[in-house]
Design a protein around this motif. Structure first.
Motif, PDB file in Angstrom:
ATOM      1  N   ALA A  41       0.873  -1.298   0.054  1.00 59.85           N
ATOM      2  CA  ALA A  41       0.031   0.104  -0.008  1.00 59.85           C
ATOM      3  C   ALA A  41       0.792   1.412  -0.047  1.00 59.85           C
ATOM      4  N   VAL A  42       2.032   1.371   0.830  1.00 58.00           N
ATOM      5  CA  VAL A  42       2.885   2.510   0.819  1.00 58.00           C
ATOM      6  C   VAL A  42       3.643   2.427  -0.479  1.00 58.00           C
ATOM      7  N   PHE A  43       3.957   1.371  -1.286  1.00 55.20           N
ATOM      8  CA  PHE A  43       4.573   1.261  -2.450  1.00 55.20           C
ATOM      9  C   PHE A  43       3.613   2.114  -3.383  1.00 55.20           C
ATOM     10  N   LEU A  44       2.458   1.617  -3.567  1.00 55.32           N
ATOM     11  CA  LEU A  44       1.636   2.187  -4.424  1.00 55.32           C
ATOM     12  C   LEU A  44       1.248   3.686  -4.295  1.00 55.32           C
ATOM     13  N   PHE A  45       1.061   3.930  -2.929  1.00 56.70           N
ATOM     14  CA  PHE A  45       0.512   5.331  -2.493  1.00 56.70           C
ATOM     15  C   PHE A  45       1.736   6.373  -2.850  1.00 56.70           C
ATOM     16  N   VAL A  46       3.059   5.866  -2.658  1.00 53.80           N
ATOM     17  CA  VAL A  46       4.179   6.872  -2.912  1.00 53.80           C
ATOM     18  C   VAL A  46       4.470   6.889  -4.278  1.00 53.80           C
ATOM     19  N   THR A  47       4.400   5.913  -5.001  1.00 54.86           N
ATOM     20  CA  THR A  47       4.601   5.813  -6.532  1.00 54.86           C
ATOM     21  C   THR A  47       3.661   6.770  -6.947  1.00 54.86           C
ATOM     22  N   TYR A 251       8.635   1.104   1.765  1.00 54.98           N
ATOM     23  CA  TYR A 251       8.483   1.160   0.367  1.00 54.98           C
ATOM     24  C   TYR A 251       9.028   0.194  -0.276  1.00 54.98           C
ATOM     25  N   ARG A 252      10.023  -0.276   0.106  1.00 50.07           N
ATOM     26  CA  ARG A 252      10.743  -1.401  -0.575  1.00 50.07           C
ATOM     27  C   ARG A 252      10.353  -2.862   0.116  1.00 50.07           C
TER      28      ARG A 252
END
Length: 265
Positions: A41-47, A251-252
């Motif tokens: 979720a963090v990955f998709l949000f930040v990207t 994120y990673r």
């Protein structure tokens, strides 16, 4: 008819609105920890938020150019915030996203074609170049607002870390882009004030400026100085190194971690 056309040229694209929707939904998922994988979720949000900021960066260039005399930016689709309209989608969107995924670096894009011959006045040329990095600065200020306003009470840890990492991307992109290197906005700011001879000599180097900067960042000493500068700016905005580290760690999500940033609510 012309009026309708100009309105159409400035209508926000469905592509951009779709990216904003992804950012909103995944931001909600991070906040509520609704998703089974907080890291995903963090990955998709930040990207998605990073892509939104890239679109705003290019829009800032185009909008400033429009008000400075280049009326062609509308017909090129730059005012719709559609990332697919940029002359180099690879440079503007794909490479910056890849660099975030690979190394957590806010690499600036750069690909709206401004017809500089239509613009009169050195200050206007400088302002057009400055507008993009200033959009990143504004985005960083918004991301860090809960930190410097001391309004973090009630903000879930994953969302806090995600904002910290997103702020790191914005600050690193702004600093990189403001370097007076050919091909980057920093050089674009000073270029109108240089002599014709100097500009002619430097012009062939422009395509390689970004590559040279990225190569220099592989040198550990240069990398350390750069990220110390980024850390100093973030610290001034109330964001700690631990928060940006944990944001990058979340994120990673595909990497094994040492558990330092394990999120417990």
């Amino acid at each position: 008819m012309g009026h309708q056309g100009s309105r159409g040229e400035r209508r926000i694209s469905s592509v951009f609105l779709g990216i904003v929707a992804v950012m909103a939904v995944t931001g909600w998922a991070v906040w509520t920890q609704y998703a089974t994988s907080t890291g995903l979720a963090v990955f998709l949000f930040v990207t998605s938020a990073w892509i939104v900021s890239l679109c705003l960066h290019e829009y800032a260039h185009a909008r400033t150019a429009l008000h400075s005399g280049d009326l062609t930016v509308g017909a090129k689709g730059y005012l719709t915030l559609n990332p697919l309209k940029y002359t180099h989608a690879l440079l503007s969107i794909i490479l910056p996203v890849l660099f975030v995924i690979m190394g957590g670096l806010g690499l600036p894009g750069g690909a709206v074609y401004i017809e500089r011959g239509r613009i009169r006045g050195r200050w206007k040329h400088s302002l057009i170049s400055a507008a993009g990095p200033l959009a990143n600065v504004a985005f960083a200020v918004v991301c860090t607002a809960p930190f410097w306003l001391d309004a973090l009470e009630g903000v879930p840890w994953p969302f806090r870390f995600a904002l910290a990492f997103l702020a790191l991307l914005q600050v690193s992109a702004a600093i990189l882009n403001l370097l007076p290197v050919p091909g980057l906005d920093g050089y674009g700011i000073i270029e109108p004030w240089l002599s014709y001879g100097v500009r002619r000599q430097v012009e062939p180097l422009a395509p390689f400026g970004l590559i040279a900067v990225f190569a220099l960042l592989w040198i550990p000493e240069v990398n350390a100085v750069f990220f110390d500068a980024v850390s100093g700016v973030l610290s001034g905005l109330g964001v700690s190194d631990l928060e940006t580290y944990c944001g990058r760690d979340l994120y990673r999500f595909w990497q094994d971690t040492n558990g330092l940033c394990t999120v417990t609510q």
